[in-house]
Design an enzyme around this catalytic site. Structure first.
Site, PDB file in Angstrom:
ATOM      1  N   ASP A   1      48.013  22.848  43.273  1.00  0.00           N
ATOM      2  CA  ASP A   1      49.497  23.306  43.116  1.00  0.00           C
ATOM      3  C   ASP A   1      50.006  22.516  41.913  1.00  0.00           C
ATOM      4  O   ASP A   1      50.350  21.212  41.916  1.00  0.00           O
ATOM      5  CB  ASP A   1      50.300  23.023  44.336  1.00  0.00           C
ATOM      6  CG  ASP A   1      51.849  23.605  44.295  1.00  0.00           C
ATOM      7  OD1 ASP A   1      51.804  24.889  43.724  1.00  0.00           O
ATOM      8  OD2 ASP A   1      52.778  23.077  44.539  1.00  0.00           O
TER       9      ASP A   1
ATOM     10  N   GLU B   1      51.862  16.390  39.763  1.00  0.00           N
ATOM     11  CA  GLU B   1      53.414  16.267  39.522  1.00  0.00           C
ATOM     12  C   GLU B   1      53.260  15.234  38.339  1.00  0.00           C
ATOM     13  O   GLU B   1      52.930  14.207  38.486  1.00  0.00           O
ATOM     14  CB  GLU B   1      54.305  15.800  40.834  1.00  0.00           C
ATOM     15  CG  GLU B   1      55.343  15.610  40.521  1.00  0.00           C
ATOM     16  CD  GLU B   1      56.241  16.729  39.789  1.00  0.00           C
ATOM     17  OE1 GLU B   1      57.200  16.617  38.880  1.00  0.00           O
ATOM     18  OE2 GLU B   1      55.955  17.998  40.205  1.00  0.00           O
TER      19      GLU B   1
ATOM     20  N   ASN C   1      49.983  14.681  33.909  1.00  0.00           N
ATOM     21  CA  ASN C   1      50.572  15.674  33.093  1.00  0.00           C
ATOM     22  C   ASN C   1      49.376  16.659  33.193  1.00  0.00           C
ATOM     23  O   ASN C   1      48.025  16.279  32.548  1.00  0.00           O
ATOM     24  CB  ASN C   1      50.669  15.279  31.844  1.00  0.00           C
ATOM     25  CG  ASN C   1      51.317  16.350  30.775  1.00  0.00           C
ATOM     26  OD1 ASN C   1      51.096  17.452  30.949  1.00  0.00           O
ATOM     27  ND2 ASN C   1      51.275  15.858  29.463  1.00  0.00           N
TER      28      ASN C   1
ATOM     29  N   ASP D   1      59.510  24.403  35.038  1.00  0.00           N
ATOM     30  CA  ASP D   1      60.667  24.116  34.252  1.00  0.00           C
ATOM     31  C   ASP D   1      60.561  24.978  33.293  1.00  0.00           C
ATOM     32  O   ASP D   1      59.502  25.256  32.555  1.00  0.00           O
ATOM     33  CB  ASP D   1      60.472  22.819  33.801  1.00  0.00           C
ATOM     34  CG  ASP D   1      61.728  22.387  33.028  1.00  0.00           C
ATOM     35  OD1 ASP D   1      62.401  23.114  32.523  1.00  0.00           O
ATOM     36  OD2 ASP D   1      62.093  20.984  32.991  1.00  0.00           O
TER      37      ASP D   1
ATOM     38  N   LYS E   1      65.021  26.682  25.293  1.00  0.00           N
ATOM     39  CA  LYS E   1      65.032  26.942  23.871  1.00  0.00           C
ATOM     40  C   LYS E   1      63.761  27.054  23.490  1.00  0.00           C
ATOM     41  O   LYS E   1      62.700  26.360  23.806  1.00  0.00           O
ATOM     42  CB  LYS E   1      65.393  25.426  23.502  1.00  0.00           C
ATOM     43  CG  LYS E   1      67.004  25.103  23.793  1.00  0.00           C
ATOM     44  CD  LYS E   1      67.580  23.776  23.229  1.00  0.00           C
ATOM     45  CE  LYS E   1      68.826  23.405  23.566  1.00  0.00           C
ATOM     46  NZ  LYS E   1      69.441  22.126  23.055  1.00  0.00           N
TER      47      LYS E   1
ATOM     48  N   ASP F   1      61.864  32.394  39.054  1.00  0.00           N
ATOM     49  CA  ASP F   1      63.219  33.377  39.131  1.00  0.00           C
ATOM     50  C   ASP F   1      63.735  33.592  37.867  1.00  0.00           C
ATOM     51  O   ASP F   1      64.792  34.112  37.641  1.00  0.00           O
ATOM     52  CB  ASP F   1      64.251  32.469  40.136  1.00  0.00           C
ATOM     53  CG  ASP F   1      64.245  30.904  39.774  1.00  0.00           C
ATOM     54  OD1 ASP F   1      63.652  30.379  38.798  1.00  0.00           O
ATOM     55  OD2 ASP F   1      65.330  30.226  40.167  1.00  0.00           O
TER      56      ASP F   1
END
Length: 223
Positions: free
Chosen positions: A40, A65, A92, A118, A122, A154
């Site tokens: 994940d 993570e 990372n 995330d 921009k 979403d």
């Protein structure tokens, strides 16, 4: 256990995140290292894979993570529950996948999830998004044939970008003929997924399968 306060957004291109992790000693990470592996990417607090590990004890789960405090807390939860098929790693993913996955026994990696990453709204920050062509290529190299990648967001523009980057790689075939999957094919939902559904807002989902040949095609799940 007290809640851990961490930054919501972490720039993966910052200097402190530029060093890849070292390969893991898989036999020391999992009690049964030969079980199929589910990774994940961007697991946040790790509750999704925490539930998955309990639901599917015959799989191993690895949550990646970039925010270290969340990883520390998640591994504490894992230890308290005595789960030997779950591990969380601070790293990372954009520079650590290759050293991690290259140390796996071929065929072990069978499922990958990237959920609600995330968005980095921009345009000038687009290179900070997790699903880059290099990451897709690395998953194409190490995912077992027949293995799957599940994507959801979403944010429609992020879902489209993720979907298109996997669709552009000939190692992957999209599952399903519809534009988006209406249901999550897994047994567990993320907290963000439940929250979004409860608000009545749309979720954009896509599933890809690693295929033998390089020809792109759709796989009809109803057949």
């Amino acid at each position: 256990m007290a809640a851990v306060r961490v930054r919501q957004h972490v720039n993966p291109l910052a200097q402190k995140y530029c060093t890849p992790v070292n390969p893991l000693e898989w036999e020391q990470v999992y009690a049964k290292s030969s079980q199929p592996l589910h990774v994940d990417i961007g697991c946040a607090k790790g509750r999704f894979v925490l539930q998955m590990a309990q639901t599917e004890p015959n799989w191993n789960f690895l949550g990646l993570e970039i925010r270290e405090p969340l990883v520390v807390e998640a591994n504490q939860w894992r230890s308290e529950l005595g789960l030997t098929n779950l591990h969380y790693l601070y790293c990372n993913a954009n520079n650590s996948l290759q050293p991690l996955l290259s140390s796996l026994t071929p065929g072990i990696l069978q499922r990958v999830t990237i959920q609600f990453p995330d968005p980095w709204f921009k345009t000038r920050h687009a290179k900070r998004r997790v699903v880059q062509p290099k990451l897709v290529a690395e998953l194409a190299n190490y995912l077992a044939v027949g293995g799957v990648v599940f994507l959801q967001s979403d944010m429609e523009f992020i879902a489209v970008e993720m979907r298109d980057r996997f669709a552009e790689n000939p190692a992957f075939a999209r599952v399903g003929a519809d534009e988006w999957l209406t249901e999550n094919p897994l047994q567990v939902q993320t907290e963000r997924e439940i929250f979004t559904q409860n608000k009545g807002e749309p979720i954009y989902r896509a599933l890809f399968q690693k295929v033998l040949n390089a020809e792109k095609k759709n796989i009809n799940t109803n057949s």
